[in-house]
Enzyme design. Structure first.
Site, PDB file in Angstrom:
ATOM      1  N   PRO A   1      11.305   1.645  -1.977  1.00 42.97           N
ATOM      2  CA  PRO A   1      11.339   0.314  -1.347  1.00 42.97           C
ATOM      3  C   PRO A   1      10.992  -0.827  -2.308  1.00 42.97           C
ATOM      4  O   PRO A   1      11.293  -1.990  -2.045  1.00 42.97           O
ATOM      5  CB  PRO A   1      10.300   0.421  -0.220  1.00 42.97           C
ATOM      6  CG  PRO A   1       9.467   1.611  -0.530  1.00 42.97           C
ATOM      7  CD  PRO A   1      10.301   2.531  -1.366  1.00 42.97           C
TER       8      PRO A   1
ATOM      9  N   ASP B  97       9.880  -6.317   5.142  1.00 40.85           N
ATOM     10  CA  ASP B  97      10.397  -6.134   3.783  1.00 40.85           C
ATOM     11  C   ASP B  97      10.215  -7.451   3.009  1.00 40.85           C
ATOM     12  O   ASP B  97      10.702  -8.504   3.438  1.00 40.85           O
ATOM     13  CB  ASP B  97      11.886  -5.752   3.869  1.00 40.85           C
ATOM     14  CG  ASP B  97      12.472  -5.444   2.504  1.00 40.85           C
ATOM     15  OD1 ASP B  97      11.859  -5.811   1.471  1.00 40.85           O
ATOM     16  OD2 ASP B  97      13.540  -4.823   2.470  1.00 40.85           O
TER      17      ASP B  97
ATOM     18  N   ASP C 279       6.118   0.903  -7.911  1.00 42.43           N
ATOM     19  CA  ASP C 279       7.024   0.876  -9.066  1.00 42.43           C
ATOM     20  C   ASP C 279       8.453   0.525  -8.616  1.00 42.43           C
ATOM     21  O   ASP C 279       8.761   0.633  -7.430  1.00 42.43           O
ATOM     22  CB  ASP C 279       7.026   2.255  -9.749  1.00 42.43           C
ATOM     23  CG  ASP C 279       5.622   2.635 -10.231  1.00 42.43           C
ATOM     24  OD1 ASP C 279       4.784   1.734 -10.369  1.00 42.43           O
ATOM     25  OD2 ASP C 279       5.380   3.833 -10.464  1.00 42.43           O
TER      26      ASP C 279
ATOM     27  N   HIS D 197      -6.825  -5.711  -9.217  1.00 41.65           N
ATOM     28  CA  HIS D 197      -6.763  -6.749  -8.179  1.00 41.65           C
ATOM     29  C   HIS D 197      -7.199  -8.110  -8.707  1.00 41.65           C
ATOM     30  O   HIS D 197      -6.615  -9.136  -8.366  1.00 41.65           O
ATOM     31  CB  HIS D 197      -7.596  -6.317  -6.969  1.00 41.65           C
ATOM     32  CG  HIS D 197      -6.971  -5.176  -6.232  1.00 41.65           C
ATOM     33  ND1 HIS D 197      -7.672  -4.083  -5.792  1.00 41.65           N
ATOM     34  CD2 HIS D 197      -5.679  -4.940  -5.897  1.00 41.65           C
ATOM     35  CE1 HIS D 197      -6.843  -3.237  -5.198  1.00 41.65           C
ATOM     36  NE2 HIS D 197      -5.633  -3.731  -5.262  1.00 41.65           N
TER      37      HIS D 197
ATOM     38  N   ASP E 295       2.676  -7.513  -5.599  1.00 40.17           N
ATOM     39  CA  ASP E 295       1.760  -6.384  -5.818  1.00 40.17           C
ATOM     40  C   ASP E 295       2.433  -5.159  -5.215  1.00 40.17           C
ATOM     41  O   ASP E 295       2.049  -4.672  -4.157  1.00 40.17           O
ATOM     42  CB  ASP E 295       0.430  -6.705  -5.126  1.00 40.17           C
ATOM     43  CG  ASP E 295      -0.583  -5.586  -5.261  1.00 40.17           C
ATOM     44  OD1 ASP E 295      -0.278  -4.563  -5.904  1.00 40.17           O
ATOM     45  OD2 ASP E 295      -1.687  -5.732  -4.713  1.00 40.17           O
ATOM     46  N   SER E 296       3.467  -4.694  -5.899  1.00 38.62           N
ATOM     47  CA  SER E 296       4.326  -3.676  -5.286  1.00 38.62           C
ATOM     48  C   SER E 296       4.147  -2.323  -5.962  1.00 38.62           C
ATOM     49  O   SER E 296       3.488  -2.205  -6.989  1.00 38.62           O
ATOM     50  CB  SER E 296       5.781  -4.100  -5.422  1.00 38.62           C
ATOM     51  OG  SER E 296       6.177  -4.000  -6.768  1.00 38.62           O
TER      52      SER E 296
HETATM   53  N1  SAM Z   1      -1.497  -1.370  -7.379  1.00 32.71           N
HETATM   54  C1  SAM Z   1      -0.349  -0.624  -7.084  1.00 32.71           C
HETATM   55  C2  SAM Z   1       0.456  -0.189  -8.278  1.00 32.71           C
HETATM   56  O1  SAM Z   1       0.810  -1.019  -9.123  1.00 32.71           O
HETATM   57  O2  SAM Z   1       0.711   1.000  -8.384  1.00 32.71           O
HETATM   58  C3  SAM Z   1       0.402  -1.257  -5.987  1.00 32.71           C
HETATM   59  C4  SAM Z   1      -0.391  -1.032  -4.756  1.00 32.71           C
HETATM   60  S1  SAM Z   1       0.216  -1.580  -3.256  1.00 32.71           S
HETATM   61  C5  SAM Z   1      -0.444  -0.297  -2.246  1.00 32.71           C
HETATM   62  C6  SAM Z   1       1.950  -1.379  -3.276  1.00 32.71           C
HETATM   63  C7  SAM Z   1       2.574  -1.696  -1.925  1.00 32.71           C
HETATM   64  O3  SAM Z   1       3.898  -2.185  -2.096  1.00 32.71           O
HETATM   65  C8  SAM Z   1       2.679  -0.516  -0.955  1.00 32.71           C
HETATM   66  O4  SAM Z   1       1.771  -0.697   0.082  1.00 32.71           O
HETATM   67  C9  SAM Z   1       4.138  -0.561  -0.465  1.00 32.71           C
HETATM   68  O5  SAM Z   1       4.255  -0.311   0.922  1.00 32.71           O
HETATM   69  C10 SAM Z   1       4.537  -1.977  -0.834  1.00 32.71           C
HETATM   70  N2  SAM Z   1       5.967  -2.231  -0.979  1.00 32.71           N
HETATM   71  C11 SAM Z   1       6.888  -1.512  -1.673  1.00 32.71           C
HETATM   72  N3  SAM Z   1       8.107  -2.066  -1.513  1.00 32.71           N
HETATM   73  C12 SAM Z   1       7.975  -3.162  -0.716  1.00 32.71           C
HETATM   74  C13 SAM Z   1       8.864  -4.143  -0.213  1.00 32.71           C
HETATM   75  N4  SAM Z   1      10.178  -4.097  -0.479  1.00 32.71           N
HETATM   76  N5  SAM Z   1       8.357  -5.136   0.569  1.00 32.71           N
HETATM   77  C14 SAM Z   1       7.040  -5.183   0.853  1.00 32.71           C
HETATM   78  N6  SAM Z   1       6.146  -4.265   0.411  1.00 32.71           N
HETATM   79  C15 SAM Z   1       6.595  -3.276  -0.379  1.00 32.71           C
END
Ligand code: SAM
Length: 284
Positions: free
Chosen positions: A169, A143, A165, A68, A162-163
C-alpha cells in the site's frame, strides 16, 4: 550463543540488499491480518515491544524516538509558523505525538490506511498514543494517496509521509503524481517530509525521490540521515522538500529551547543533519 534461525530471534531478511537484522525475542505476542497487511507484535529481550508489518520492523519501544523526532522536528522548525499538518501513514501515532508538542500547530490530520495499526499501537505502545485525545488531533483511516488528491489547494503547512516501504500500500506514496498532490496542497512556506529509507542501502531510491520532488516543482530538497538501530543497516533518513525558497536557516533558538522535550533532536543535530556526509553528497 543461540542460533539466529531459532524461535528466540526475529529476523528481517533483506534479500535484495544482502543484509539481515535480528532482535532476540521472548515470544510473539500476537499476529493479526488486516485487508492491507500482516501486523505482528513481539516482546523482545532488550528493545521492549516490536511491531512488524509484512515482515519489516516498524517500531520498537526502546528506540522509536530517533525516527519519530527526526520525521517531525526538522520540518516543523524550518517552517516559520506551522499550523496545519497532515501525516500520511504514521498509524503507530509516534510522529503525531511529536507534532503535537508544537504549540503553533492548530490541527494535525493523521491519515493511515489501516486502523488495525493504531489499535495495536494503543495496546502495545500506549506511550506513543498519549496525545491522541488532544483536540487538535484528527485520526482518519483512508488511503493517503486519495486523501492528498482531494485536499484543498494551499491549505497545509507541513505534510509528513511516515509510510511503510515503497511496496504494497505504500508504493504509490513515492511517485510524481503523489508529490504533485502534495505540492498543490501546501501553502507557499510549506514543506513535505518523507521517510526515505537507508542512505547506505537505498541510494538509488533517495536520488530518484529527490529528482521527482524537484521535477514536479518543489524548489529545494534536503535529505537528513539519522541512526535507527532496528531498520536494516541501522542508518535511516528523511527527505524534506520546500515549496518555495531554499533550505539553510531554521528556527534555531526555538529548537534549542524545545530540546528539553526531546530525546535525540536538538538544534546541533538539526544543523549537522543538513551537512550531508561526503559519500552521500557524491551520490545524490
Ligand atoms: N516507521 C516506519 C518505517 O519507516 O518502517 C513506518 C511506520 S508506520 C506504522 C507506516 C504506516 O504506513 C502503516 O501503518 C501503514 O498502514 C501506512 N501506510 C502504508 N501505505 C499507506 C497509504 N497508501 N496511505 C496511508 N497509510 C499507508
Amino acid at each position: 550463543m543461540s542460533d539466529l534461525s531459532s524461535p528466540n530471534w526475529f529476523t528481517e531478511q533483506c534479500e535484495n540488499t544482502g543484509l539481515a537484522l535480528s532482535l532476540r525475542i521472548k515470544h510473539k505476542v500476537v499476529e493479526k491480518h488486516s485487508r492491507f497487511q500482516k501486523i505482528e507484535i513481539y516482546e523482545t529481550t532488550d528493545f521492549g515491544y516490536l511491531m512488524v508489518i509484512d515482515g519489516c520492523t516498524m517500531v520498537s519501544t526502546r528506540e522509536n524516538f530517533l525516527y519519530h523526532e527526526m520525521m517531525a522536528h526538522p520540518a516543523l522548525f524550518t517552517h516559520p509558523n506551522p499550523q496545519n499538518v497532515v501525516i500520511i501513514g504514521g498509524g503507530d501515532c509516534g510522529t503525531l505525538r511529536e507534532v503535537l508538542k508544537h504549540d503553533s500547530v492548530n490541527a494535525v490530520h493523521q491519515v493511515d490506511i489501516d486502523a488495525l495499526v493504531t489499535q495495536m499501537a494503543q495496546t502495545y505502545f500506549p506511550e506513543l498514543c498519549e496525545r491522541n485525545q488532544d483536540p487538535r488531533a484528527h485520526l482518519i483511516y483512508d488511503d493517503g494517496i486519495e486523501f492528498m488528491h482531494k485536499t484543498l489547494p494551499e491549505s497545509l503547512d507541513i505534510i509528513i509521509v511516515d509510510s511503510t516501504d515503497p511496496i504494497g500500500p505504500g508504493e504509490g506514496l513515492f511517485n510524481r503524481a503523489f508529490y504533485t498532490s502534495c505540492l498543490n496542497a501546501l501553502r507557499t512556506d510549506g514543506i513535505l517530509v518523507q521517510q526515505s529509507e537507508s542512505p547506505i542501502l537505498h541510494q538509488k531510491l533517495i536520488k530518484e525521490m529527490r529528482q521527482a520532488m524537484l521535477e514536479v516543482g518543489f524548489s529545494d530538497v534536503q535529505t537528513i540521515p539519522f541512526p535507527q538501530p532496528i531498520y536494516p543497516s541501522g542508518y535511516w533518513s528523511c527527505t524534506l522538500a520546500r515549496k518555495d525558497g531554499e533550505f539553510g536557516e531554521f528556527r534555531q533558538s526555538d529548537a534549542e529551547t524545545f530540546s528539553k522535550q526531546t530525546e535525540y533532536y536538538n538544534e546541533a543535530i538539526h544543523q549537522a543533519g543538513m551537512r550531508l556526509p561526503s559519500f552521500l553528497k557524491k551520490v545524490l
